[in-house]
Structure formats: structure tokens, C-alpha cells
Scaffold this active site. Structure first.
Site, mmCIF file in Angstrom:
data_model
loop_
_atom_site.group_PDB
_atom_site.id
_atom_site.type_symbol
_atom_site.label_atom_id
_atom_site.label_comp_id
_atom_site.label_asym_id
_atom_site.label_seq_id
_atom_site.Cartn_x
_atom_site.Cartn_y
_atom_site.Cartn_z
ATOM 1 N N LEU A 476 -11.174 -13.502 7.111
ATOM 2 C CA LEU A 476 -11.005 -12.187 7.731
ATOM 3 C C LEU A 476 -10.969 -11.063 6.706
ATOM 4 O O LEU A 476 -11.307 -9.928 7.020
ATOM 5 C CB LEU A 476 -9.719 -12.166 8.570
ATOM 6 C CG LEU A 476 -9.664 -13.174 9.716
ATOM 7 C CD1 LEU A 476 -8.322 -13.081 10.402
ATOM 8 C CD2 LEU A 476 -10.793 -12.949 10.697
ATOM 9 N N GLU A 480 -6.456 -7.618 -3.167
ATOM 10 C CA GLU A 480 -5.740 -7.836 -4.417
ATOM 11 C C GLU A 480 -4.728 -8.970 -4.308
ATOM 12 O O GLU A 480 -4.500 -9.706 -5.254
ATOM 13 C CB GLU A 480 -5.045 -6.553 -4.836
ATOM 14 C CG GLU A 480 -5.999 -5.444 -5.263
ATOM 15 C CD GLU A 480 -5.246 -4.250 -5.786
ATOM 16 O OE1 GLU A 480 -4.713 -4.361 -6.906
ATOM 17 O OE2 GLU A 480 -5.170 -3.243 -5.084
ATOM 18 N N VAL A 484 -7.138 -13.415 3.611
ATOM 19 C CA VAL A 484 -6.636 -13.608 4.969
ATOM 20 C C VAL A 484 -7.677 -14.417 5.729
ATOM 21 O O VAL A 484 -8.849 -14.032 5.783
ATOM 22 C CB VAL A 484 -6.391 -12.260 5.680
ATOM 23 C CG1 VAL A 484 -5.832 -12.494 7.072
ATOM 24 C CG2 VAL A 484 -5.451 -11.402 4.875
ATOM 25 N N ASP A 606 4.078 0.636 2.724
ATOM 26 C CA ASP A 606 2.620 0.762 2.898
ATOM 27 C C ASP A 606 2.305 1.046 4.364
ATOM 28 O O ASP A 606 1.373 0.489 4.934
ATOM 29 C CB ASP A 606 1.908 -0.502 2.429
ATOM 30 C CG ASP A 606 0.406 -0.255 2.235
ATOM 31 O OD1 ASP A 606 -0.009 0.922 2.294
ATOM 32 O OD2 ASP A 606 -0.338 -1.223 2.042
ATOM 33 N N ASP A 624 2.506 -6.111 7.705
ATOM 34 C CA ASP A 624 2.550 -6.028 6.236
ATOM 35 C C ASP A 624 3.834 -5.413 5.715
ATOM 36 O O ASP A 624 3.878 -4.881 4.615
ATOM 37 C CB ASP A 624 1.347 -5.233 5.698
ATOM 38 C CG ASP A 624 0.091 -6.061 5.728
ATOM 39 O OD1 ASP A 624 0.216 -7.276 5.912
ATOM 40 O OD2 ASP A 624 -0.988 -5.483 5.579
#
Length: 810
Positions: A476, A480, A484, A606, A624
Site C-alpha cells: 500500500l 521513511e 505498509v 503529525d 498514525d
């Protein structure tokens, strides 16, 4: 009827009065008007007097006669559409002279002779003229009209003339003799019109140097190559315009202009820079080739030169047909394409076209993928050599086998010669020798083998999932932190689709694994509808590595991320309207999730629309969280590190001092609000990442989006206070957003889910297209990057290169 008394000629001195009379007989009502030099005179207080039946008289008088009152007068009678006039009468005004021609300014070259002219009249006559030049009388009196000849001057001087008669003296206007010089540069050079590659330049003359401009010279050059365009040497003026035709599309040009008078050319104006608009490419990509290898079809083609591209490359559009039936077009940012499942492309025809934001150019010549093309047929001589080589190899193997067999039989014969007549006690046997060429399967990794602390092992023991229960599928994304992957998780008799984040394989210590698993342990306890939940963790054992690779297993969100959804609503193939209440609903979901995380003392660090996911019922889940520092490495948010910073979402104090608090997440939430209200636009348009800090430190903030209500923008703006404590908490944001949503109109029906089930679609590397691709036309819902497969560089960026700060998300 006609006037019976006519006005008489009169001569009066200037300043005295004059009176003209006129009488008429035979009309019942007086309708007598006066005319001077043929023009009707308007008299505000005109009186008519009766002298008897049908007999009338009127007068025209001026109390203080001036020179302009001199002329010819008569009266006029209208009766039954018949006009009768009296005899004309002259009014002569005596006084000081008045000028018929004042001396005019003169522009001349130094030392060149010229004439000055002056004309004046009385009465009374005669009238004489005296010239004054540079403050001194030039000669004696001369009759009017007068011409003064000047032999030439070297500097600017003033002059005038005096007119004399018996009544006095009149002085003319003062004129000036100007010395001609070179003109100054033109001003206000600008692009008046731009139509495709045709540009019209306009300018205004500067100081003309006291001399009429005759021509202007325009220089135009390409800013990159500095080659001047072919232009006429001069442009006649006026008008101050130049039409430039057939310039190169999407090119930077500079222009300057200078104008010429009698003495010569002026200096050039400053350079004016302009850029011609983009258009469709003029040529098709060349050298389209294919290669079948490892169940993968690889396509490649040559890129276009800038002159052929005629714009900024948006994508390459690849169209293909199978059996004469057109298939869905594909978009690629690079001039290569990799499609998995090569067999299904046999007998397919492919063409490629380059696309800019304006449209796509011509199609390349089609190529057909044939099964035989996967392995090129060798020539006949090659077949003979291959056959000879195989035969020689076969003979050698047979010979070797026979030699081994003969040696073994010889040993048995020698052995048997000892027992030439074997008795009942003789023993015969065959020696057997066997071994397993495959090593043992790698054992499942356990938490005990990692060297992590006991508390962490206890907390993760019940969410540890053995690697053998996972079946990996599509890649997917890759970034870095690692990759996924889509996967199937077998739990008992059921199979669940999940997303697996795999940490980079260069793990070299137990502390790295412990840091990753510690964040996963935090996630284990999260139970909130607006926060993505942890399913489990797994350890991937890889041959040749001392330590296993951690994997975090999360729910699979098939509807994708919020940013892509917003882009599709605005720029998708079938755009749809999102009501304010719907957008506020998304923001309420994000704020609730972040409020929950803040109560758990988790800093997201993030937060952005790309990291907010949409589940089955279009509820937004924050993703995340808490993993940024570990999964993206400890330097991910450190300013000046090798990793990219999402600086457009980072709070001012975090950029300055690398300090992160819950209020830092509130700042990022304000930016996310701006993303949602603009339907997926990139924050700070036109501001580079390196310029964001200076932009913010000056007090600048994101501007109010179009159609955004003032109360919504006020709440958004409060998230960007330079003082972190002055920003609202997430709990406060939830309350205010709910209030704003309640004030909005009822939402329209949910828009259709414009998401594509990737099952069965070609290639694991396919990702949802950025909606900017829709500007190219066609049914293009996918985009593939040059390295989308295992080992690539992650998913493709937005086609407009807006998402410089984007990070990989599930």
C-alpha cells in the site's frame, strides 16, 4: 411683417455702454430676438414695449463693453413660421490691442536659427509690436503682425511681445525656447493582452526631450537561453503597442523598450519579465517499448523536450485496449510503467501521451504485447549451437554415471571373490547415505527472545500475533519508516483484512525494537470510535538477521484518507458538493479523537488530513498517532535532519525550539481545519517550506478560505496563537465545532463513495489517484509511481507537487 426700426452702427470705447434698438409693427404678440455674428444672444432681462396696436419695440444693451462684445448685430422676428430680420449694425469697441496670435513655445537644436510670430489688432489702429527676449527688448517697434528672427540660442530662454495702440499696451503670454535633448526611457511597460502564445506589449513615453518621438525599439529575449526573438528594428509610435506572435509556450521572456526622437534613441526601460501560458504537448512520446519479465510487464518511453512539452508535465497517460475494447487509462509521473500479471496483457495494444494541466498531446504509435515477445526467438544458427551443447552435456553426464557404476560393480566383485562360495553365514548389504538439503524452518519469534523489560512483555503478550497467521498482499505504501502492506489475518476460522506496518529491516539493537513496541503498547488500550485501534503486533524473522523486525497490525480502511476524499469532491471525475455541516462533522470527529488522545497524554505530532482515515460509515478516525517519533525515527521532526519535515503543519514554537505539547497538536488541527474547508488544498500556497518559519514569525497566517464563514475562520485562527496557552483545548474545540455544526443548514445526502476496490485490479502498487489527474480528462482513477513495487520509494506525490510534506499513511 418686418422691423420698421433698425439698429444703428456704433463705435464705443472699451468699458462704456452700448444700446441697440429694434421696433416691429403688425404682430399681436412680441417675439423679437437678437443675434450676434449669426449666433442667438440670450438676454435674461429682455423687455418689450408697446408703441400702439400691433406695434412693439425692444432693446439690447451692454453696460461695460469689452473686445469680445464687438461684432455685427441684428434683430429677428418670427411670425406664423415666417422669419424677418432687421438690417445689421456694427458695434466697434475701441481699446488696448488684443492678440489674434500669441507667441508659441519653440523647441530647437543649439545654435539653430528660428522665428517668433505675434499678431494683435485694435481698434484703434495702428497697432505696433515690441519683442522681449531673455528679459531685454529685441529691436524696436514693428507693425502687427510681427515676425522676429532669432539667430540661435544655446540654452533655454523666455520671450513675449507687447502690442501698442492709442488706447494703451497689451502683453502676450510668455513663451519658452527649449533646447532639444535625448528622450528618457519609456515607462509603464506591461503585458496588455496574452492569448495563447501571442502577447501584446504596451508602454508610455517618458520625457520626449522637447522633440516628437518617431519610433520605439523593443527587445525581447528568452530568459533561459537569452536568445533574442526576431523583431522589427523599430515600431512606429503612436500607438505605443507591439504585438508578439508565435512565442514558445510555457516559456519565460523578458522585454525592454527604448524610443527615438530627432537627436537619437533613449536608454532602454527596465526589463519586464513575463511567461507564456501552457498548452497541450506538440509531440507524442517516442520509442515506446515493453519487456515481459518475472510476471511483470514493463513499459518505457522517451520523455519530451521542453519545446515539445509546452508546459509543466502533469503525468503520462497510458491507454490500452484488449480485443479492440478500450480499457481504463492509467497515469504515471515518470516515463516508465510496471504492471503485474503480465499474462493478462497478451495481445493488448498500448499508446502513451504526455499531459499538462491544459490537456494531453498526441498519442504515440501503438505497440502490441505478444506472448512470443517475452522470449525473443533466436536465429537458426543459435538453435544448432544450443542443440550441440545440450547433446554434449547429456553424453558427459551419461559417461560419468557409467564410470561410477562400473567402479561400484568392480568393488563388489573383489569383495565377493573372498567369498566365492558363500555359505549360510554370509551377509550381503547395501550402504545407504541420505541427507536433507533444506534447513529447518525459521522458528516463530517470541517476546522472550527480544531482551525487553518484563512489564512490556506482559502488556503485549495477549496481542502478539504469530507471523504465520498473516498472508501478505498488496504493497500500500513505502516511506521513511518502512512499508505498509495489505494482509489477511487468520483468527480461528475467520479471515480479516488488515493493514500491516513493517519497520525498516535495519534494526540493530533490542532498544530499537523496545521503543517501537512501547508505542504499540500505548495503542493497545485505545478504545474510541474516532481513533484507529491496534489489532496486534507481530515479529518477522528474517534469515541472516539477529533480531526480528517489528510489525504493527491495524484495521484496513478501504475508503482511504480524508485528504484524497476532499480532493475528489473538488477535482474528481464527478465532483460533488460537500455541505458546511458535512465538513464540520469531519472536523468534530478529528477533534474528538485528538481530545481522547490528549487525555491519554499522547502527542500526535503529525496531525493532517492525510493521516485521518474514513471507515465504513464515513466516520473519521485519527491515525498514525504516537508513532511519529519511533516509526519515523527520532529525527523525523528535528529541524535540519535528513528526513523531510511537515513544516506547514508544525507549530511556531516547535519550529523554533523543537518543543512539542498538546497545544502543538492544536496548531496542526487548525491547519487541518483549513485543509478541510478548502477541500484538500495545500496550506500556504506559494510559500516554500524553507520560508514558512519567517512567514509565521512576521505574524502571517493562513488566509480565510473562500466561502468560509467568519465564525469558523475565527475558531480556526485561534488555533494559531503565538502563545500556546492561548489556543483552545481539544475539548473546547469539540464544543465549539458542534455548536457551529448545529447552526449550519441540514446536510444533503451523503455523497457517493468514490472509492475503488483494488481487489482484482492490476498490480499491488496501485494507489488512489490524486484528483488533479482529473484535469487531464478520461476515466483515470489510478496513478502509479516509478517505484511503487517492493523496494520502491513510496507512493507517488500529488501530481501538482503540492504535497511536499506528505507522509505515507494506511
Amino acid at each position: 411683417c418686418s422691423p420698421e426700426e433698425h439698429p444703428a452702427n456704433q463705435t464705443v470705447s472699451q468699458g462704456n455702454s452700448v444700446r441697440l434698438g429694434c421696433a416691429v409693427e403688425g404682430i399681436s404678440e412680441a417675439d423679437i430676438s437678437w443675434r450676434k455674428d449669426g449666433v442667438k444672444v440670450h438676454i435674461n432681462d429682455q423687455m418689450h414695449f408697446t408703441l400702439g396696436d400691433l406695434h412693439w419695440e425692444t432693446y439690447y444693451s451692454v453696460k461695460s463693453v469689452q473686445q469680445q462684445d464687438a461684432g455685427v448685430y441684428w434683430c429677428e422676428v418670427d411670425f406664423h413660421s415666417i422669419t424677418s430680420t432687421s438690417q445689421p449694425a456694427w458695434v466697434t469697441v475701441e481699446g488696448v490691442p488684443h492678440f489674434l496670435q500669441d507667441p508659441q513655445d519653440v523647441s530647437t537644436l543649439p545654435g539653430v536659427p528660428f522665428d517668433l510670430r505675434c499678431s494683435a489688432v485694435g481698434p484703434p489702429e495702428p497697432v505696433e509690436v515690441v519683442w522681449w527676449v531673455g528679459g531685454a527688448a529685441a529691436g524696436g517697434p514693428s507693425p502687427s503682425p510681427s515676425v522676429l528672427h532669432v539667430p540661435g540660442v544655446n540654452s533655454s530662454i523666455n520671450f513675449y511681445c507687447e502690442a501698442h495702440n492709442a488706447k494703451g499696451i497689451t502683453v502676450s503670454r510668455t513663451g519658452t525656447v527649449y533646447i532639444k535633448v535625448l528622450p528618457s526611457p519609456p515607462v509603464e511597460l506591461s503585458v496588455l493582452r496574452m492569448e495563447e502564445n501571442n502577447v501584446t506589449l504596451s508602454w508610455k513615453p517618458g520625457f520626449t526631450g522637447y522633440s516628437e518621438l518617431s519610433t520605439c525599439t523593443v527587445q525581447v529575449r528568452d530568459t533561459v537561453s537569452h536568445l533574442s526573438s526576431r523583431l522589427p528594428d523599430w515600431v512606429a509610435v503612436p500607438p505605443c503597442l507591439l504585438h508578439l506572435h508565435h512565442l514558445t509556450f510555457y516559456s519565460n521572456y523578458s522585454a525592454q523598450v527604448a524610443c527615438t526622437n530627432q537627436l537619437g534613441r533613449s536608454p532602454f526601460s527596465p526589463w519586464l519579465g513575463f511567461q507564456t501560458p501552457q498548452t497541450e504537448p506538440s509531440a507524442a512520446p517516442r520509442n515506446l517499448t515493453f519487456d515481459l519479465r518475472d510476471q511483470e510487464l514493463r513499459l518505457g518511453w522517451a520523455g519530451l523536450a521542453e519545446a515539445e512539452l509546452r508546459g509543466r508535465l502533469l503525468a503520462y497517460k497510458l491507454q490500452w485496449s484488449l480485443g479492440g475494447e478500450g480499457q481504463e487509462a492509467l497515469l504515471f509521473k515518470e516515463n516508465t510503467a510496471r504492471l503485474s500479471g503480465a499474462g493478462r496483457f497478451f495481445n493488448s495494444s498500448f499508446q502513451v501521451s504526455a499531459c499538462t494541466v491544459i490537456g494531453c498531446g498526441p498519442w504515440s504509435r501503438p505497440i502490441t504485447v505478444l506472448p512470443a515477445a517475452a522470449v525473443p526467438a533466436p536465429p537458426l544458427r543459435s538453435h544448432l549451437w544450443v542443440g550441440v551443447s545440450l547433446a554434449a552435456l547429456l553424453v558427459s553426464m551419461v559417461g560419468l554415471f557409467l564410470m561410477v557404476l562400473l567402479q561400484r560393480r568392480d568393488k563388489e566383485t573383489q569383495f565377493g571373490s573372498v567369498f566365492k562360495d558363500p555359505g549360510p553365514d554370509s551377509v550381503s548389504f547395501l550402504a545407504a547415505r541420505s541427507f536433507n538439503r533444506q534447513g529447518p524452518d525459521l522458528p516463530d519469534s517470541t517476546l522472550d527472545s527480544l531482551g525487553i523489560n518484563e512489564d512490556l512483555k506482559t502488556k503485549l503478550q495477549d496481542v502478539l500475533i504469530q507471523e504465520r497467521l498473516l498472508t501478505f498482499g498488496h504493497l500500500l505504501g513505502k516511506g521513511e519508516f518502512g512499508s505498509v502492506r495489505e494482509a489477511l489475518l487468520k483468527t480461528g476460522d475467520s479471515v480479516q483484512k488488515v493493514a500491516v506496518k513493517v519497520l525498516k529491516s535495519d534494526v540493530d539493537s533490542s532498544s530499537d525494537i523496545e521503543q517501537c513496541l512501547k508505542e504499540a503498547a500505548y495503542m493497545k488500550d485505545f478504545t474510541h470510535p474516532n481513533v484507529i485501534q491496534l489489532i496486534g503486533v507481530s515479529l518477522q524473522r528474517r534469515a541472516g538477521q539477529r533480531l526480528p523486525v517489528p510489525m504493527v497490525i491495524l484495521p484496513f480502511m478501504k475508503h482511504g484518507d480524508l485528504h484524497t476524499f476532499l480532493l475528489l469532491s473538488r477535482l474528481g471525475e464527478e465532483p460533488y458538493e460537500l455541505s458546511v455541516q458535512t465538513l464540520l462533522g469531519f472536523l468534530v470527529d478529528v477533534a474528538r479523537g485528538m481530545d481522547y488522545l490528549s487525555t491519554k497524554n499522547i502527542l500526535h505530532r503529525d496531525l493532517a488530513a492525510r493521516n485521518c482515515m474514513l471507515n465504513e460509515d464515513m466516520t473519521v478516525c485519527v491515525a498514525d498517532f504516537g508513532l511519529s517519533k519511533k516509526i519515523y525515527s527520532g529525527d523525523y521532526y528535528r529541524q535540519g535532519s535528513a528526513s523531510k519535515l511537515p513544516v506547514k503543519w508544525i507549530a511556531l514554537e516547535s519550529l523554533a525550539d523543537n518543543v512539542y505539547t498538546s497545544q502543538s497538536d492544536v496548531w496542526a488541527f487548525g491547519v487541518t481545519m483549513w485543509e478541510v474547508l478548502t477541500r484538500g488544498q495545500t496550506p500556504y500556497p506559494g510559500v516554500e517550506n524553507s520560508e514558512v518559519y519567517e512567514y509565521l514569525i512576521k505574524g502571517e497566517r493562513l488566509k480565510q478560505p473562500p466561502d468560509c464563514r467568519d465564525d469558523i475562520y475565527e475558531l480556526m485562527h485561534s488555533c494559531w496563537s503565538p502563545v500556546p496557552k492561548c489556543r483552545p483545548s481539544f475539548q473546547r474545540l469539540v464544543e465549539q465545532l458542534e455548536g457551529l455544526g448545529a447552526a449550519a443548514s441540514p446536510p444533503p445526502p451523503r455523497p457517493p463513495q468514490l472509492y475503488v476496490n483494488l481487489e482484482g485490479e492490476p498490480g499491488p502498487e496501485w494507489l488512489m489517484a490524486s484528483s488533479a489527474a482529473m484535469a487531464i480528462g478520461g476515466d483515470c482513477r489510478y496513478i502509479m509511481g516509478p517505484c511503487g513495487e517492493e523496494g520502491g520509494q513510496g507512493p507517488p506525490r500529488d501530481l501538482r507537487d503540492e504535497e511536499d510534506d506528505a507522509v505515507i499513511h494506511v
